[in-house]
Design an enzyme around this catalytic site. Structure first.
Site, PDB file in Angstrom:
ATOM      1  N   LYS A  43       0.824  -1.215   0.000  1.00  0.00           N
ATOM      2  CA  LYS A  43       0.000   0.000   0.000  1.00  0.00           C
ATOM      3  C   LYS A  43       0.857   1.263   0.000  1.00  0.00           C
ATOM      4  CE  LYS A  43      -2.978   2.622   3.183  1.00  0.00           C
ATOM      5  NZ  LYS A  43      -1.990   3.550   3.763  1.00  0.00           N
ATOM      6  N   ASN A  44       1.812   1.351   0.912  1.00  0.00           N
ATOM      7  CA  ASN A  44       2.589   2.580   1.048  1.00  0.00           C
ATOM      8  C   ASN A  44       3.468   2.841  -0.173  1.00  0.00           C
ATOM      9  OD1 ASN A  44       1.444   3.086   3.532  1.00  0.00           O
ATOM     10  ND2 ASN A  44       3.104   2.153   4.695  1.00  0.00           N
ATOM     11  N   ARG A  67      -4.434  10.530   3.215  1.00  0.00           N
ATOM     12  CA  ARG A  67      -3.136  11.161   3.438  1.00  0.00           C
ATOM     13  C   ARG A  67      -2.242  11.042   2.211  1.00  0.00           C
ATOM     14  NH1 ARG A  67       0.003  13.563   6.902  1.00  0.00           N
ATOM     15  NH2 ARG A  67       2.247  13.291   6.724  1.00  0.00           N
ATOM     16  N   ASP A  92      -5.511   8.104   8.739  1.00  0.00           N
ATOM     17  CA  ASP A  92      -5.685   7.636  10.108  1.00  0.00           C
ATOM     18  C   ASP A  92      -5.581   8.767  11.122  1.00  0.00           C
ATOM     19  OD1 ASP A  92      -5.995   5.000   9.433  1.00  0.00           O
ATOM     20  OD2 ASP A  92      -3.859   4.573   9.507  1.00  0.00           O
ATOM     21  N   ASP A 115       4.168   0.575  11.762  1.00  0.00           N
ATOM     22  CA  ASP A 115       2.902  -0.010  11.314  1.00  0.00           C
ATOM     23  C   ASP A 115       2.664  -1.416  11.854  1.00  0.00           C
ATOM     24  OD1 ASP A 115       2.161   2.236   9.968  1.00  0.00           O
ATOM     25  OD2 ASP A 115       2.704   1.527   7.983  1.00  0.00           O
ATOM     26  N   MET A 151       6.543   7.218  17.447  1.00  0.00           N
ATOM     27  CA  MET A 151       6.235   8.184  16.386  1.00  0.00           C
ATOM     28  C   MET A 151       4.837   8.779  16.481  1.00  0.00           C
ATOM     29  SD  MET A 151       8.131   6.387  13.127  1.00  0.00           S
ATOM     30  CE  MET A 151       7.647   7.700  12.008  1.00  0.00           C
TER      31      MET A 151
END
Length: 435
Positions: free
Chosen positions: A22-23, A97, A121, A319, A341
């Site tokens: 996904k990223n 995002r 998110d 993640d 983070m």
């Protein structure tokens, strides 16, 4: 249909294939704007976030040709450069995002861009400073347009420069790289993110005619070029799904094989799960997790309690901390989870406590898990998914629990995991969508 009904306590068995990353997809899709020639992308995950970005590209004027369920060709020959300033874009892009990734490519090729306030998110403050400061150093000016609800970026000419990023932001690095590849002169980015997804982006850009060196390190050097060309690219397997499936196998005492896991790009992920006592074997590009009754969390050499924390690559990805936390619930031993983070990512632990887990939420960033060692089973409850990764962690908990669980707000899970219910049913899970 907006909920999963899960009957837990069932052992799973079989093979499962991770989706495309996904990223990585969000960066790679944005990079198709850098050329007027066709760019073909394979292994695209069929998930909400990625599909929204593809829709945005189409609405900008990019020609999108579907070659199959997971392959597309993008041709950005006739781009509406002002689309990102429209209300239509704000309404759709504000939910995602990943829409911020369009700014670097637009600025690099068209010398102007609009940067919306990010959606996605609700896991804490996710600032855009790194992106905007990087664009400024390349020669862009910016101002916040109150009426448009976004930052407007513009430049007569981007010029290469040296920059030291204040944080190794993955999206910030990707955005700056996409702007810099068509800047005049040489750009040096120090403290750059070096995740596999950034490496993939840089390699694709080089195939398109860019000149990027230092790939895989935190020091990137980019010699600007006048034009980029078409190419073909295949996305990596999603490392977050791979880690999720390792955790799923352990929690449900199941024997699973993860096919095509992209092992060489997983970094310390397998090792972190092994520190929790999970047995796994790597065979070629597959990961085999045998059925295991008890897994015991390792301690440090001096007997101290293990701490698992996130860190920029090649450290452990944030993640997967939600997955590690839920897996530790049924381990033997204790572990401190330190989410450095994002300050809101641990706020789903109250649901696990309601299910019977022994967890102490120390503060917004730290939680101590005292493993149950299977002396007690988790119990099914009704709960809501707060974000993508926590949603997947709760799904794993539900699959291991006794009785029936209902997980609401599953759009959060669908944003990051394709057909997750179908794929889990194929290995024996009892899960269905309900309205």
């Amino acid at each position: 249909m907006n909920a999963f009904e899960v009957i837990g306590g069932k052992k799973l068995k079989g093979e499962i294939v991770p989706q495309g990353a996904k990223n990585e997809a969000l960066q790679i899709l944005a990079a198709t704007l850098l050329t007027a020639e066709p760019v073909t992308i394979h292994n695209i995950p069929d998930i909400i976030d990625v599909n929204v970005l593809i829709d945005l590209l189409a609405e900008m004027g990019v020609t999108v040709q579907r070659l199959g369920r997971h392959s597309c060709t993008f041709t950005a020959a006739n781009v509406n450069t002002d689309y990102l300033a429209t209300e239509a874009f704000r309404n759709k892009g504000g939910k995602l995002r990943g829409s911020v990734m369009l700014a670097g490519a637009m600025l690099g090729r068209f010398k102007k861009a609009y940067l919306p306030k990010p959606g996605g998110d609700k896991i804490g403050r996710r600032r855009l400073d790194t992106h905007i400061i990087g664009f400024e150093k390349l020669g862009a000016t910016y101002q916040y347009q109150e009426k448009l609800g976004c930052f407007e970026l513009a430049t007569q000419c981007l010029k290469g420069t040296f920059m030291l990023l204040d944080e190794p932001s993955v999206t910030g690095t990707a955005n700056i790289v996409m702007a810099a590849v068509m800047a005049e002169g040489t750009t040096t980015i120090y403290n750059a993110a070096c995740e596999p997804y950034i490496q993939q982006l840089c390699k694709m850009l080089n195939r398109m005619g860019a000149k990027i060196t230092g790939i895989g390190s935190n020091l990137l050097q980019i010699e600007g070029v006048d034009v980029l060309y078409g190419t073909e690219h295949t996305l990596l397997p999603d490392m977050i799904e791979v880690g999720s499936f390792i955790g799923l196998a352990a929690m449900t005492q199941s024997a699973l094989t993860i096919k095509g896991a992209g092992v060489e790009n997983l970094g310390v992920i397998p090792e972190k799960f092994q520190q929790l006592g999970i047995q796994l074997q790597i065979k070629g590009d597959d990961i085999i997790i045998p059925e295991q009754d008890i897994y015991e969390i390792q301690t440090y050499l001096d007997g101290g309690i293990l701490t698992v924390y996130d860190h920029p690559w090649p450290g452990f990805t944030p993640d997967l901390l939600s997955i590690v936390l839920v897996v530790a619930v049924q381990a033997r031993g204790s572990v401190l989870i330190h989410q450095k983070m994002f300050e809101s990512r641990l706020f789903f632990v109250d649901k696990l406590i309601d299910m019977g887990a022994q967890i102490i939420l120390c503060d917004p960033h730290r939680a101590t898990v005292i493993g149950l060692a299977r002396k007690n089973k988790l119990r099914g409850i009704t709960m809501s998914s707060p974000d993508i990764r926590a949603g997947q962690a709760l799904l794993i908990a539900a699959l291991s629990a006794e009785g029936t669980s209902v997980i609401q707000n599953i759009e959060q899970i669908d944003r990051g995991y394709q057909y997750i219910d179908e794929r889990l049913r194929s290995i024996g899970a009892q899960i269905q969508r309900i309205g």
